[in-house]
Design a protein around this motif. Structure first.
Motif, PDB file in Angstrom:
ATOM      1  N   GLN A   1       0.570  -6.316  -5.998  1.00 58.96           N
ATOM      2  CA  GLN A   1      -0.778  -5.392  -6.662  1.00 58.96           C
ATOM      3  C   GLN A   1      -0.346  -4.341  -5.389  1.00 58.96           C
ATOM      4  O   GLN A   1       0.647  -3.984  -4.430  1.00 58.96           O
ATOM      5  CB  GLN A   1      -1.852  -6.077  -5.839  1.00 58.96           C
ATOM      6  N   LEU A   2       0.179  -2.653  -5.983  1.00 55.98           N
ATOM      7  CA  LEU A   2      -0.154  -1.440  -5.924  1.00 55.98           C
ATOM      8  C   LEU A   2      -1.183  -1.153  -5.060  1.00 55.98           C
ATOM      9  O   LEU A   2      -2.197  -0.528  -5.810  1.00 55.98           O
ATOM     10  CB  LEU A   2       1.052  -0.628  -6.360  1.00 55.98           C
ATOM     11  N   THR A   3      -2.323  -1.086  -4.497  1.00 54.27           N
ATOM     12  CA  THR A   3      -2.813  -0.549  -4.190  1.00 54.27           C
ATOM     13  C   THR A   3      -3.561   1.027  -3.684  1.00 54.27           C
ATOM     14  O   THR A   3      -3.731   1.554  -2.532  1.00 54.27           O
ATOM     15  CB  THR A   3      -3.387  -1.235  -2.510  1.00 54.27           C
ATOM     16  N   ASP A   4      -2.993   1.626  -4.610  1.00 55.53           N
ATOM     17  CA  ASP A   4      -2.851   2.951  -4.307  1.00 55.53           C
ATOM     18  C   ASP A   4      -4.609   3.521  -4.434  1.00 55.53           C
ATOM     19  O   ASP A   4      -4.159   4.660  -3.247  1.00 55.53           O
ATOM     20  CB  ASP A   4      -2.802   3.428  -5.839  1.00 55.53           C
TER      21      ASP A   4
ATOM     22  N   GLY B   1       1.032  -1.635  -0.196  1.00 54.62           N
ATOM     23  CA  GLY B   1      -0.025   0.153   0.087  1.00 54.62           C
ATOM     24  C   GLY B   1       0.803   1.378  -0.025  1.00 54.62           C
ATOM     25  O   GLY B   1       1.411   1.672   1.185  1.00 54.62           O
ATOM     26  N   PRO B   2       0.799   1.570  -0.968  1.00 56.12           N
ATOM     27  CA  PRO B   2       1.904   2.928  -1.392  1.00 56.12           C
ATOM     28  C   PRO B   2       1.097   4.630  -0.547  1.00 56.12           C
ATOM     29  O   PRO B   2       0.278   5.386  -1.198  1.00 56.12           O
ATOM     30  CB  PRO B   2       2.145   3.219  -2.873  1.00 56.12           C
ATOM     31  N   SER B   3       2.059   4.702   1.019  1.00 53.01           N
ATOM     32  CA  SER B   3       1.365   5.543   1.330  1.00 53.01           C
ATOM     33  C   SER B   3       2.884   6.532   1.985  1.00 53.01           C
ATOM     34  O   SER B   3       2.386   7.321   2.879  1.00 53.01           O
ATOM     35  CB  SER B   3       0.276   5.453   2.677  1.00 53.01           C
ATOM     36  N   SER B   4       3.873   6.633   1.485  1.00 52.51           N
ATOM     37  CA  SER B   4       4.778   6.986   1.910  1.00 52.51           C
ATOM     38  C   SER B   4       5.701   6.855   1.229  1.00 52.51           C
ATOM     39  O   SER B   4       5.615   5.974  -0.161  1.00 52.51           O
ATOM     40  CB  SER B   4       5.541   6.282   2.997  1.00 52.51           C
ATOM     41  N   GLU B   5       6.682   8.245   0.678  1.00 52.83           N
ATOM     42  CA  GLU B   5       8.055   7.817  -0.379  1.00 52.83           C
ATOM     43  C   GLU B   5       9.030   6.665  -0.209  1.00 52.83           C
ATOM     44  O   GLU B   5       9.266   6.300  -1.142  1.00 52.83           O
ATOM     45  CB  GLU B   5       8.341   9.761  -0.175  1.00 52.83           C
TER      46      GLU B   5
ATOM     47  N   GLU C   1      -1.360  11.792  -5.930  1.00 52.28           N
ATOM     48  CA  GLU C   1      -0.125  11.099  -4.860  1.00 52.28           C
ATOM     49  C   GLU C   1      -0.218  10.237  -4.942  1.00 52.28           C
ATOM     50  O   GLU C   1       0.708   9.747  -4.792  1.00 52.28           O
ATOM     51  CB  GLU C   1      -0.328  12.447  -3.729  1.00 52.28           C
ATOM     52  N   THR C   2      -1.518   9.630  -4.435  1.00 51.16           N
ATOM     53  CA  THR C   2      -1.022   8.157  -4.482  1.00 51.16           C
ATOM     54  C   THR C   2      -0.550   6.899  -5.606  1.00 51.16           C
ATOM     55  O   THR C   2       0.433   6.382  -5.055  1.00 51.16           O
ATOM     56  CB  THR C   2      -2.285   7.277  -4.419  1.00 51.16           C
ATOM     57  N   LYS C   3      -0.920   7.603  -6.415  1.00 49.63           N
ATOM     58  CA  LYS C   3      -0.305   7.116  -7.976  1.00 49.63           C
ATOM     59  C   LYS C   3       1.848   7.148  -8.100  1.00 49.63           C
ATOM     60  O   LYS C   3       1.989   6.475  -8.414  1.00 49.63           O
ATOM     61  CB  LYS C   3      -1.034   7.704  -9.341  1.00 49.63           C
ATOM     62  N   ARG C   4       1.559   8.647  -7.709  1.00 52.26           N
ATOM     63  CA  ARG C   4       3.102   8.961  -7.612  1.00 52.26           C
ATOM     64  C   ARG C   4       3.891   8.135  -6.688  1.00 52.26           C
ATOM     65  O   ARG C   4       4.587   7.506  -7.018  1.00 52.26           O
ATOM     66  CB  ARG C   4       3.224  10.287  -7.865  1.00 52.26           C
ATOM     67  N   LEU C   5       3.021   8.406  -5.652  1.00 49.91           N
ATOM     68  CA  LEU C   5       3.808   7.207  -4.627  1.00 49.91           C
ATOM     69  C   LEU C   5       3.761   5.413  -5.129  1.00 49.91           C
ATOM     70  O   LEU C   5       5.012   4.792  -5.075  1.00 49.91           O
ATOM     71  CB  LEU C   5       3.286   7.027  -3.195  1.00 49.91           C
ATOM     72  N   ALA C   6       2.875   5.395  -5.730  1.00 49.10           N
ATOM     73  CA  ALA C   6       3.069   3.532  -5.926  1.00 49.10           C
ATOM     74  C   ALA C   6       4.637   3.427  -7.386  1.00 49.10           C
ATOM     75  O   ALA C   6       4.839   2.722  -7.122  1.00 49.10           O
ATOM     76  CB  ALA C   6       1.703   3.507  -6.733  1.00 49.10           C
ATOM     77  N   ARG C   7       4.640   4.265  -7.333  1.00 49.00           N
ATOM     78  CA  ARG C   7       5.651   4.440  -8.821  1.00 49.00           C
ATOM     79  C   ARG C   7       7.260   4.155  -7.927  1.00 49.00           C
ATOM     80  O   ARG C   7       7.894   3.704  -8.757  1.00 49.00           O
ATOM     81  CB  ARG C   7       6.006   5.254  -9.925  1.00 49.00           C
ATOM     82  N   GLU C   8       6.939   4.784  -6.871  1.00 53.58           N
ATOM     83  CA  GLU C   8       7.897   5.587  -5.506  1.00 53.58           C
ATOM     84  C   GLU C   8       8.680   3.675  -5.509  1.00 53.58           C
ATOM     85  O   GLU C   8       9.441   3.669  -5.610  1.00 53.58           O
ATOM     86  CB  GLU C   8       8.374   6.781  -5.279  1.00 53.58           C
TER      87      GLU C   8
END
Length: 400
Positions: free
Chosen positions: A125-128, A94-98, A141-148
């Motif tokens: 799975q990246l649950t943005d 779950g991408p919630s942080s950089e 922002e969640t989509k950006r964090l998913a890529r990072e």
């Protein structure tokens, strides 16, 4: 009033474990109680030995030290593998942080071992969408964090010819969405409240999310990978707080014509301050991050890592350390590869011959090397590499 106060204390100390909250009383998480409560199975020495025999390689330290400690139908996956049948792996983030902390790396380190050992495909799975629903974050922002986060995941060394990474916002649709609505129709509102503890104040986005995390365990959700192979079994490595999603999934799967996923589940990685506190993105001193410098790691370990050592050197020499609460020992248990060295440190520390400072010094060296290695690998991950891992493409060497 006294009786009421006692009741409140009891409630406060009751452990809570679900995908969004983990809390326990003074003794930390009671994993035996959790296994009974969730209805999963203990991962015993015989299963670990069987994994080693089937893969012809030593079991990962997370396995041999009981850090992955529970499972659901792992034996069935191994039965199939022994007969020459394949399976696939599914895990997520779950991408919630950089930046990821070391606890976030645990499932990916273990999943890489499983992919290498069994030579099987993997979906990540990246649950943005989940983080948009639960956190105060925008879709962008969640989509950006998913890529990072994908860059940190790729840096763990996954095989590009066997790995598909996807973000929900970019991938959900088609066959994946068909499976979502099949699951959703089988789960009543009362059932989802019972499993996840939703309240009338929760918005309907939260209530509707569980099918999204359920359906990657069905191969038909990925027609570009598993077309015509709808009964392929799935093994999910995850922390045990994710179990509620897959209890629901396993209940529904036979009703919609699919195989139940199997799970292999880990203990929680403790915060620097100890088992009873939580690693928090708002408190950078609660965890070691993969972006930390060697100096930051040394400062955090020396200043914040909770010690089981005694208050004075004299007392420590006499009584020895309490290893049950000592965070440096717990971290070494996860990350020091050499079993003999680990046992030596534990023995010397427990009997008072080794001091807290010496144990922390060894931990700083182990973590600094691990983080530096990760940083070097991540620096090599380009945007083009992320695009390839996240492209919905056939995997040429899926079972090679």
């Amino acid at each position: 009033m006294a009786a009421e106060a006692e009741a409140v204390t009891e409630v406060e100390e009751e452990q809570v474990v679900n995908p969004w909250e983990v809390s326990a009383g003074k003794g930390g998480i009671d994993y035996d109680k959790l296994v009974d409560q969730f209805g999963c199975q203990r991962l015993d020495d015989a299963l670990v030995a069987r994994v080693a025999r089937l893969t012809a390689r030593p079991p990962h330290r997370f396995l041999r030290r009981g850090l992955f400690f529970a499972h659901r139908d792992l034996n069935e996956i191994l039965d199939l593998y022994e007969k020459g049948e394949k399976f696939y792996l599914y895990t997520g983030r779950g991408p919630s942080s950089e930046a990821l902390h070391l606890g976030h790396l645990i499932p990916f380190m273990f999943t890489k071992y499983l992919q290498d050992a069994f030579k099987v495909p993997l979906v990540i799975q990246l649950t943005d969408d989940e983080k948009f629903l639960w956190k105060n974050l925008t879709v962008e922002e969640t989509k950006r964090l998913a890529r990072e986060n994908a860059k940190d995941i790729i840096a763990c060394g996954f095989d590009v010819e066997r790995t598909f990474i996807f973000s929900d916002f970019n991938y959900v649709g088609g066959a994946f969405y068909e499976n979502m609505v099949k699951v959703a129709r089988c789960v009543t509102y009362n059932k989802v409240v019972g499993i996840f503890g939703f309240t009338p104040e929760d918005h309907i986005g939260k209530v509707s999310f569980p099918p999204v995390q359920a359906v990657p365990s069905f191969p038909s959700s990925f027609p570009h990978l598993f077309s015509g192979n709808d009964q392929l079994r799935c093994l999910i490595p995850c922390a045990i707080d994710q179990d509620p999603y897959f209890r629901m999934t396993r209940d529904v799967a036979p009703r919609i014509g699919y195989q139940k996923p199997s799970l292999i589940e880990s203990r929680f990685f403790p915060a620097l301050q100890g088992e009873n506190t939580k690693m928090s993105a708002s408190d950078p001193n609660s965890a070691i991050y993969v972006t930390d410098s060697a100096k930051e790691i040394k400062t955090k370990v020396n200043k914040y890592a909770f010690s089981g050592g005694r208050d004075s050197i004299e007392l420590h020499r006499k009584l020895g350390a309490n290893l049950d609460v000592d965070v440096p020992i717990k971290y070494l248990n996860f990350f020091l590869e050499d079993d003999n060295e680990l046992e030596h440190i534990k023995k010397e520390y427990k009997e008072g011959r080794m001091l807290t400072g010496e144990v922390k010094q060894r931990l700083v060296a182990v973590l600094s090397e691990l983080v530096a290695r990760h940083q070097r690998a991540r620096a090599q991950v380009t945007e083009e590499m992320v695009d390839v891992f996240m492209a919905a493409r056939p995997l040429p060497n899926m079972f090679g």
